[in-house]
Scaffold this active site. Structure first.
Site, mmCIF file in Angstrom:
data_model
loop_
_atom_site.group_PDB
_atom_site.id
_atom_site.type_symbol
_atom_site.label_atom_id
_atom_site.label_comp_id
_atom_site.label_asym_id
_atom_site.label_seq_id
_atom_site.Cartn_x
_atom_site.Cartn_y
_atom_site.Cartn_z
ATOM 1 N N HIS A 332 -16.944 16.295 -14.340
ATOM 2 C CA HIS A 332 -17.692 16.965 -15.402
ATOM 3 C C HIS A 332 -17.141 16.589 -16.780
ATOM 4 O O HIS A 332 -17.901 16.387 -17.734
ATOM 5 C CB HIS A 332 -17.635 18.482 -15.205
ATOM 6 C CG HIS A 332 -18.537 18.986 -14.130
ATOM 7 N ND1 HIS A 332 -18.304 18.764 -12.795
ATOM 8 C CD2 HIS A 332 -19.699 19.710 -14.185
ATOM 9 C CE1 HIS A 332 -19.261 19.327 -12.069
ATOM 10 N NE2 HIS A 332 -20.127 19.906 -12.894
ATOM 11 N N HIS A 375 -10.819 23.315 -12.181
ATOM 12 C CA HIS A 375 -9.970 22.134 -12.210
ATOM 13 C C HIS A 375 -8.629 22.497 -12.812
ATOM 14 O O HIS A 375 -8.521 23.417 -13.635
ATOM 15 C CB HIS A 375 -10.606 21.010 -13.046
ATOM 16 C CG HIS A 375 -11.596 20.176 -12.296
ATOM 17 N ND1 HIS A 375 -11.231 19.194 -11.414
ATOM 18 C CD2 HIS A 375 -12.954 20.199 -12.311
ATOM 19 C CE1 HIS A 375 -12.311 18.632 -10.908
ATOM 20 N NE2 HIS A 375 -13.380 19.215 -11.438
ATOM 21 N N ASP A 379 -6.250 17.471 -14.471
ATOM 22 C CA ASP A 379 -7.510 16.817 -14.102
ATOM 23 C C ASP A 379 -8.365 16.544 -15.329
ATOM 24 O O ASP A 379 -8.922 15.454 -15.502
ATOM 25 C CB ASP A 379 -8.304 17.693 -13.119
ATOM 26 C CG ASP A 379 -7.529 18.020 -11.858
ATOM 27 O OD1 ASP A 379 -6.510 17.360 -11.619
ATOM 28 O OD2 ASP A 379 -7.954 18.931 -11.135
#
Length: 446
Positions: A332, A375, A379
């Site tokens: 994302h 996350h 990350d």
């Protein structure tokens, strides 16, 4: 017939220009010395600079520039507008600053023309290459031709020569071939990478660590900020808005084929790297709210079906897709950052509102990903770093003509070398209506 007359006229014009250069070089002043007004500006004394200033109408600055600060010919050629505005000069009248800089730049161009374009061979070679030079009112040549070439039926090349104030010249030739077949290949490449990513996500889900054995790892942000349940949906909403803006930019951009090709190439490459990182290392689930456990999909066909579900839903929770184990690194964040950089790169620099909104959506989207505890912080950081570096490196190389056809580029960056070999310079931000105007619009607008 008209073309032949034009060519003869151009040759006569250049011969007249060369004769004028020769006359200037042989011109002498009253003392029998070569005229420093046209030859050897670098060798001017402060008195000669003072005479030039008086001729140009800047008599009131002669004492300041020539007597007090001993401005000679060499320093005059290096003079900038910043020098005039800053200490110790600090000129106060804006009009005088602008007019004086205009005269200095004109003198710099004349000096460059005399020192670098004084031979008949170099001048006539310009005519032989079909260059469209023009002679400005003071008799000196100013090179700034634009050359349009056709490639596959489309005008794809613009070129010219730029003279800098330090005497250097930069020749450039920018070819912007749309190459639609390469754009189609890049789209296929991106779709295949998305399919591979979806299948790897299925494999990773099977190997997700058991939360009872491997609890969530310590994370400063996740341990300090309470989870917001709706935050992940907001992050995906930011990505949807950014994607819509970019689609409008692509639709209206005159070089949309090149932009879309670069988007597919860069996004596909980052996600291909993500396939490797999330497959080789399985991190523990970042939060207890995630109901993740090793899930076996049985045979290969079941895994393919699950991969098709993830692929068709674009891996977004808004479309009902929920995955586990694909943590290193955040997909994302990659999408948000890539969309933001394309929007800001391929819109005019004075579109401040669009650029600000794009960055706000990017940063808020990243915050929402972390606030949702979907996350780890590492990350998101790694995803942002890899995406931005790859985007900047790619565009730096794409704007460097000397590197595109080098052997090193073909070995280390084969996709870049293939997709960018016929784009030899920066892509200008030019816009136009992508479709022909309907009949009623043609009647209204003409």
């Amino acid at each position: 017939m008209w073309l032949e007359i034009t060519r003869l006229g151009s040759r006569a014009l250049w011969r007249g220009f060369l004769t004028q250069l020769d006359n200037l070089n042989n011109h002498t002043d009253k003392q029998g010395m070569p005229s420093s007004r046209y030859v050897g500006v670098e060798g001017w004394s402060s008195k000669q600079v003072a005479g030039w200033l008086r001729d140009q109408g800047f008599r009131e600055y002669v004492d300041l520039l020539c007597s007090k600060h001993r401005l000679d010919g060499a320093s005059l050629l290096c003079l900038t507008e910043t020098d005039l505005r800053s200490p110790p000069l600090e000129l106060k009248v804006l009009g005088d600053i602008k007019r004086l800089m205009l005269a200095v730049r004109r003198l710099q161009r004349q000096h460059t023309a005399l020192t670098q374009s004084g031979s008949e061979v170099s001048a006539l070679s310009l005519i032989q290459t079909g260059r469209s030079d023009r002679v400005i009112s003071n008799g000196f040549a100013e090179r700034g031709s634009v050359d349009h070439q056709h490639c596959n039926g489309a005008v794809t090349t613009v070129g010219g020569e730029h003279s800098y104030s330090n005497g250097k010249r930069k020749q450039y030739c920018v070819r912007l071939d749309p190459e639609y077949w390469k754009t189609a290949l890049s789209a296929i490449y991106a779709m295949l990478v998305c399919g591979v990513t979806s299948f790897v996500m299925v494999l990773v889900h099977e190997r997700v660590p058991d939360m009872r054995t491997y609890p969530p790892l310590p994370d400063i942000f996740l341990d300090s900020v309470p989870r917001i349940p709706w935050a992940f949906s907001m992050a995906e909403a930011c990505a949807v808005v950014l994607g819509s803006i970019l689609m409008l930019v692509l639709l209206m951009h005159k070089h949309r084929s090149i932009l879309f090709r670069r988007l597919c190439n860069l996004t596909g490459t980052v996600f291909l790297l993500r396939c490797v990182t999330m497959f080789v290392t399985s991190l523990s689930v970042p939060g207890h709210h995630l109901q993740c456990s090793g899930k076996m999909y049985g045979d290969a066909w079941a895994k393919v079906q699950r991969a098709l579900e993830i692929w068709s839903g674009l891996g977004m929770s808004l479309t009902g897709v929920h995955t586990c184990g694909d943590y290193m690194f955040s997909g994302h964040t990659v999408v948000l950052t890539m969309l933001n950089f394309f929007v800001t790169e391929y819109t005019p620099r004075n579109w401040n509102f669009i650029h600000t909104m794009s960055w706000v959506l990017n940063l808020f989207g990243i915050f929402f990903i972390l606030a949702a505890h979907e996350h780890y912080s590492i990350d998101v950081f790694i995803a942002f770093y890899i995406t931005t570096r790859l985007f900047l490196y790619y565009h730096t190389l794409a704007n460097t003509q000397a590197y595109q056809h080098s052997r090193r580029a073909r070995i280390w960056f084969p996709l870049f070398s293939f997709f960018e070999c016929n784009v030899t310079g920066p892509v200008p931000n030019e816009y136009g209506w992508p479709f022909s105007k309907p009949s009623f619009m043609r009647m209204l607008l003409g």
